[in-house]
Design a protein around this motif. Structure first.
Motif, mmCIF file in Angstrom:
data_model
loop_
_atom_site.group_PDB
_atom_site.id
_atom_site.type_symbol
_atom_site.label_atom_id
_atom_site.label_comp_id
_atom_site.label_asym_id
_atom_site.label_seq_id
_atom_site.Cartn_x
_atom_site.Cartn_y
_atom_site.Cartn_z
ATOM 1 N N ALA A 126 38.678 13.128 27.582
ATOM 2 C CA ALA A 126 37.794 12.426 26.611
ATOM 3 C C ALA A 126 37.934 11.002 26.749
ATOM 4 C CB ALA A 126 37.809 13.126 25.250
ATOM 5 N N VAL A 127 39.206 10.623 26.709
ATOM 6 C CA VAL A 127 39.589 8.988 26.564
ATOM 7 C C VAL A 127 38.935 8.618 27.912
ATOM 8 C CG1 VAL A 127 41.246 7.531 26.780
ATOM 9 C CG2 VAL A 127 41.217 9.037 25.003
ATOM 10 N N ALA A 128 39.112 9.207 29.111
ATOM 11 C CA ALA A 128 38.619 8.769 30.332
ATOM 12 C C ALA A 128 37.113 8.677 30.437
ATOM 13 C CB ALA A 128 39.026 9.495 31.577
ATOM 14 N N TRP A 129 36.443 9.704 29.637
ATOM 15 C CA TRP A 129 34.859 9.661 29.534
ATOM 16 C C TRP A 129 34.405 8.569 28.625
ATOM 17 C CZ3 TRP A 129 30.569 11.212 31.684
ATOM 18 C CH2 TRP A 129 29.512 11.344 30.840
ATOM 19 N N PHE A 130 35.028 8.171 27.754
ATOM 20 C CA PHE A 130 34.681 7.023 26.810
ATOM 21 C C PHE A 130 34.876 5.805 27.538
ATOM 22 C CE2 PHE A 130 36.230 9.720 22.914
ATOM 23 C CZ PHE A 130 35.177 10.759 23.051
ATOM 24 N N ASP A 131 36.035 5.618 28.406
ATOM 25 C CA ASP A 131 36.073 4.436 29.067
ATOM 26 C C ASP A 131 35.076 4.417 30.146
ATOM 27 O OD1 ASP A 131 38.482 3.397 27.677
ATOM 28 O OD2 ASP A 131 39.730 4.717 29.283
ATOM 29 N N ALA A 132 34.596 5.369 30.832
ATOM 30 C CA ALA A 132 33.806 5.245 31.866
ATOM 31 C C ALA A 132 32.263 5.040 31.387
ATOM 32 C CB ALA A 132 33.325 6.692 32.577
ATOM 33 N N ASN A 133 32.165 5.315 29.994
ATOM 34 C CA ASN A 133 30.925 5.137 29.259
ATOM 35 C C ASN A 133 30.948 3.616 28.328
ATOM 36 O OD1 ASN A 133 28.682 7.227 29.595
ATOM 37 N ND2 ASN A 133 30.560 8.256 29.966
ATOM 38 N N HIS A 134 31.963 2.895 28.616
ATOM 39 C CA HIS A 134 32.235 1.717 27.702
ATOM 40 C C HIS A 134 32.000 1.811 26.331
ATOM 41 C CE1 HIS A 134 31.685 0.138 31.648
ATOM 42 N NE2 HIS A 134 30.407 0.572 31.987
ATOM 43 N N VAL A 135 32.694 3.045 25.906
ATOM 44 C CA VAL A 135 32.807 3.195 24.360
ATOM 45 C C VAL A 135 33.770 2.293 23.766
ATOM 46 C CG1 VAL A 135 33.220 5.027 22.432
ATOM 47 C CG2 VAL A 135 32.046 5.593 24.659
ATOM 48 N N GLU A 136 33.453 1.510 22.655
ATOM 49 C CA GLU A 136 34.524 0.746 22.080
ATOM 50 C C GLU A 136 35.306 1.555 21.439
ATOM 51 O OE1 GLU A 136 34.799 -2.814 18.740
ATOM 52 O OE2 GLU A 136 32.762 -2.120 19.232
ATOM 53 N N PHE A 137 36.602 1.396 21.477
ATOM 54 C CA PHE A 137 37.741 1.941 20.705
ATOM 55 C C PHE A 137 38.486 1.162 19.678
ATOM 56 C CE2 PHE A 137 38.267 4.286 24.671
ATOM 57 C CZ PHE A 137 38.790 5.507 24.433
ATOM 58 N N LYS A 138 38.351 1.863 18.475
ATOM 59 C CA LYS A 138 39.228 1.383 17.510
ATOM 60 C C LYS A 138 40.673 1.607 17.471
ATOM 61 C CE LYS A 138 39.688 -0.595 13.368
ATOM 62 N NZ LYS A 138 39.602 -2.150 13.166
ATOM 63 N N LYS A 139 41.051 2.883 18.021
ATOM 64 C CA LYS A 139 42.447 3.048 18.329
ATOM 65 C C LYS A 139 42.605 4.012 19.422
ATOM 66 C CE LYS A 139 46.197 6.060 16.199
ATOM 67 N NZ LYS A 139 46.109 6.658 17.562
ATOM 68 N N ARG A 140 43.629 3.922 20.333
ATOM 69 C CA ARG A 140 43.612 4.890 21.347
ATOM 70 C C ARG A 140 44.623 5.897 20.947
ATOM 71 N NH1 ARG A 140 41.353 3.765 26.400
ATOM 72 N NH2 ARG A 140 40.047 1.996 26.387
ATOM 73 N N PRO A 141 44.833 6.977 21.601
ATOM 74 C CA PRO A 141 45.568 7.980 21.245
ATOM 75 C C PRO A 141 47.399 7.584 21.165
ATOM 76 C CG PRO A 141 44.141 8.914 22.697
ATOM 77 C CD PRO A 141 43.724 7.506 22.699
ATOM 78 N N ASP A 142 47.563 6.688 21.902
ATOM 79 C CA ASP A 142 48.994 6.353 22.056
ATOM 80 C C ASP A 142 49.430 4.965 21.128
ATOM 81 O OD1 ASP A 142 49.538 8.416 23.680
ATOM 82 O OD2 ASP A 142 49.246 7.311 25.631
ATOM 83 N N ASP A 143 48.166 4.603 20.628
ATOM 84 C CA ASP A 143 48.474 3.405 19.501
ATOM 85 C C ASP A 143 48.954 3.788 18.333
ATOM 86 O OD1 ASP A 143 47.519 1.800 21.777
ATOM 87 O OD2 ASP A 143 45.396 1.708 20.556
ATOM 88 N N GLY A 144 49.729 2.963 17.558
ATOM 89 C CA GLY A 144 49.905 3.241 16.140
ATOM 90 C C GLY A 144 50.780 4.107 15.921
#
Length: 177
Positions: free
Chosen positions: A130-148
């Motif tokens: 899903a993260v790769a899909w969001f990146d491919a679609n230029h979706v803005e992240f507030k927090k990635r799974p490995d952050d925080g």
């Protein structure tokens, strides 16, 4: 159904009068429905179950769902209204006419001060895909799974800045322990 819910201070036994009550939808106001509908249909695979216009009050409602191939959605508009309001977990996008043309117009996302509403959430079968899909679609992240401190949970933003939590159910087993 044997599970009666976790017990905590303030929790009361549901009265029999509430049997059959079901959470149906969450509503978000959107500035530009075309942009928001493109986002939720393309990025999260949602489909519009029903569009309802209210010209006298100058707003439109769009009810979106993640549908399976076996979901039997009625063709008749009145029957589809009833079907829509019988579902669980829908997203209602409300467009107040004219906001799309207002320069600088924005809705409060609930996370800026004063805080209130926080986010909606989608579960996905594979968080990293899903993260790769969001990146491919230029979706803005507030927090990635490995952050925080809270791992294996992502937050992205929709076109109006609302936060969307994204989780993979199997990865949530250790949360809050």
């Amino acid at each position: 159904m044997s599970f009666q819910g976790e017990q905590h201070p303030g929790v009361e036994t549901p009265p029999t009068e509430t049997q059959g009550f079901r959470f149906n939808h969450t509503m978000l106001r959107v500035k530009d429905p075309e942009r928001s509908l493109a986002f939720y249909s393309r990025v999260f695979g949602m489909r519009v179950l029903r569009k309802l216009d209210f010209p006298e009050m100058q707003f439109t409602l769009y009810f979106l769902a993640n549908l399976g191939d076996d979901d039997a959605v009625p063709d008749d508009p009145a029957e589809r209204n009833a079907y829509t309001f019988a579902q669980k977990g829908l997203l209602e996008l409300t467009h107040n006419w004219g906001t799309e043309d207002q320069e600088g117009f924005a809705y409060h996302d609930g996370n800026a001060e004063p805080q209130g509403f926080g986010h909606i959430c989608f579960s996905v079968p594979d968080l990293h895909a899903a993260v790769a899909w969001f990146d491919a679609n230029h979706v803005e992240f507030k927090k990635r799974p490995d952050d925080g401190k809270m791992k294996d949970v992502a937050f992205v933003k929709d076109p109006d800045g609302y936060w969307i939590e994204v989780v993979q159910p199997e990865l949530s087993k250790g949360l809050g322990q």
